[in-house]
Design a protein around this motif. Structure first.
Motif, mmCIF file in Angstrom:
data_model
loop_
_atom_site.group_PDB
_atom_site.id
_atom_site.type_symbol
_atom_site.label_atom_id
_atom_site.label_comp_id
_atom_site.label_asym_id
_atom_site.label_seq_id
_atom_site.Cartn_x
_atom_site.Cartn_y
_atom_site.Cartn_z
ATOM 1 N N LEU A 51 0.821 -1.211 0.000
ATOM 2 C CA LEU A 51 0.000 0.000 0.000
ATOM 3 C C LEU A 51 0.855 1.261 0.000
ATOM 4 O O LEU A 51 0.503 2.260 -0.643
ATOM 5 C CB LEU A 51 -0.932 -0.003 1.220
ATOM 6 N N ALA A 52 1.975 1.227 0.659
ATOM 7 C CA ALA A 52 2.848 2.407 0.756
ATOM 8 C C ALA A 52 3.400 2.834 -0.604
ATOM 9 O O ALA A 52 3.873 3.957 -0.750
ATOM 10 C CB ALA A 52 3.997 2.124 1.717
ATOM 11 N N GLU A 53 3.307 1.984 -1.604
ATOM 12 C CA GLU A 53 3.868 2.300 -2.919
ATOM 13 C C GLU A 53 2.829 2.840 -3.901
ATOM 14 O O GLU A 53 3.123 3.027 -5.072
ATOM 15 C CB GLU A 53 4.577 1.072 -3.484
ATOM 16 N N THR A 54 1.639 3.106 -3.411
ATOM 17 C CA THR A 54 0.615 3.707 -4.260
ATOM 18 C C THR A 54 -0.159 4.738 -3.443
ATOM 19 O O THR A 54 0.155 4.984 -2.289
ATOM 20 C CB THR A 54 -0.331 2.633 -4.851
ATOM 21 N N VAL A 55 -1.159 5.344 -4.047
ATOM 22 C CA VAL A 55 -1.978 6.334 -3.350
ATOM 23 C C VAL A 55 -3.122 5.604 -2.655
ATOM 24 O O VAL A 55 -3.869 4.866 -3.286
ATOM 25 C CB VAL A 55 -2.523 7.398 -4.336
ATOM 26 N N ASN A 56 -3.250 5.826 -1.369
ATOM 27 C CA ASN A 56 -4.274 5.194 -0.557
ATOM 28 C C ASN A 56 -5.601 5.933 -0.753
ATOM 29 O O ASN A 56 -5.649 7.161 -0.674
ATOM 30 C CB ASN A 56 -3.824 5.250 0.912
ATOM 31 N N TYR A 57 -6.675 5.202 -0.962
ATOM 32 C CA TYR A 57 -8.003 5.812 -1.120
ATOM 33 C C TYR A 57 -8.353 6.701 0.072
ATOM 34 O O TYR A 57 -8.997 7.737 -0.072
ATOM 35 C CB TYR A 57 -9.108 4.755 -1.252
ATOM 36 N N GLU A 58 -7.958 6.262 1.264
ATOM 37 C CA GLU A 58 -8.279 7.014 2.479
ATOM 38 C C GLU A 58 -7.614 8.389 2.479
ATOM 39 O O GLU A 58 -8.132 9.335 3.073
ATOM 40 C CB GLU A 58 -7.889 6.215 3.717
ATOM 41 N N THR A 59 -6.475 8.513 1.791
ATOM 42 C CA THR A 59 -5.802 9.807 1.660
ATOM 43 C C THR A 59 -6.664 10.768 0.838
ATOM 44 O O THR A 59 -6.742 11.965 1.136
ATOM 45 C CB THR A 59 -4.428 9.626 0.993
ATOM 46 N N ILE A 60 -7.315 10.241 -0.181
ATOM 47 C CA ILE A 60 -8.203 11.048 -1.022
ATOM 48 C C ILE A 60 -9.407 11.510 -0.202
ATOM 49 O O ILE A 60 -9.793 12.685 -0.245
ATOM 50 C CB ILE A 60 -8.632 10.256 -2.273
#
Length: 122
Positions: A51-60
């Motif tokens: 997960l750390a290597e992509t954009v997390n939905y929760e960040t959006i």
């Protein structure tokens, strides 16, 4: 199995519901109303299961909530641009497509009205 060369992926969240103080009309000032937000971010393709290597939905989700929490906005365009800026703060994001729908804008004549913007690194 043959593997193609992928250069980018799109991370997206659709139908995100956010409550915001937004609008220019007298009846909208000091009033919270719903927005429906769609976000699509272009990011490098990674062949990883981390997960750390992509954009997390929760960040959006957190970015959209933070923009709404900043206080009254006059236009959905302002909301969209502020959200795009927050998304582009992640250096992996090369382009952000933000669509903001205001469901109550033309009620009962329309399901919603809004704006869609696309901003990329220049």
């Amino acid at each position: 199995m043959s593997q193609g060369v992928l250069r980018a992926s799109r991370v997206f969240v659709t139908g995100l519901k956010v409550q915001a103080e937004i609008g220019v009309h007298k009846h909208e000032i000091g009033r919270v109303q719903p927005l429906v937000v769609d976000v699509e971010l272009e990011v490098p393709t990674v062949a990883s299961d981390r997960l750390a290597e992509t954009v997390n939905y929760e960040t959006i989700l957190a970015a959209a909530q933070a923009v709404a929490a900043e206080g009254h906005l006059h236009l959905v365009e302002t909301f969209a641009h502020r959200l795009a800026s927050r998304c582009l703060a992640d250096p992996r994001v090369s382009q952000a497509r933000i669509r903001v729908t205001k469901p109550l804008a033309l009620e009962p004549h329309a399901v919603g009205a809004g704006v869609e913007i696309v901003i990329g690194r220049g």
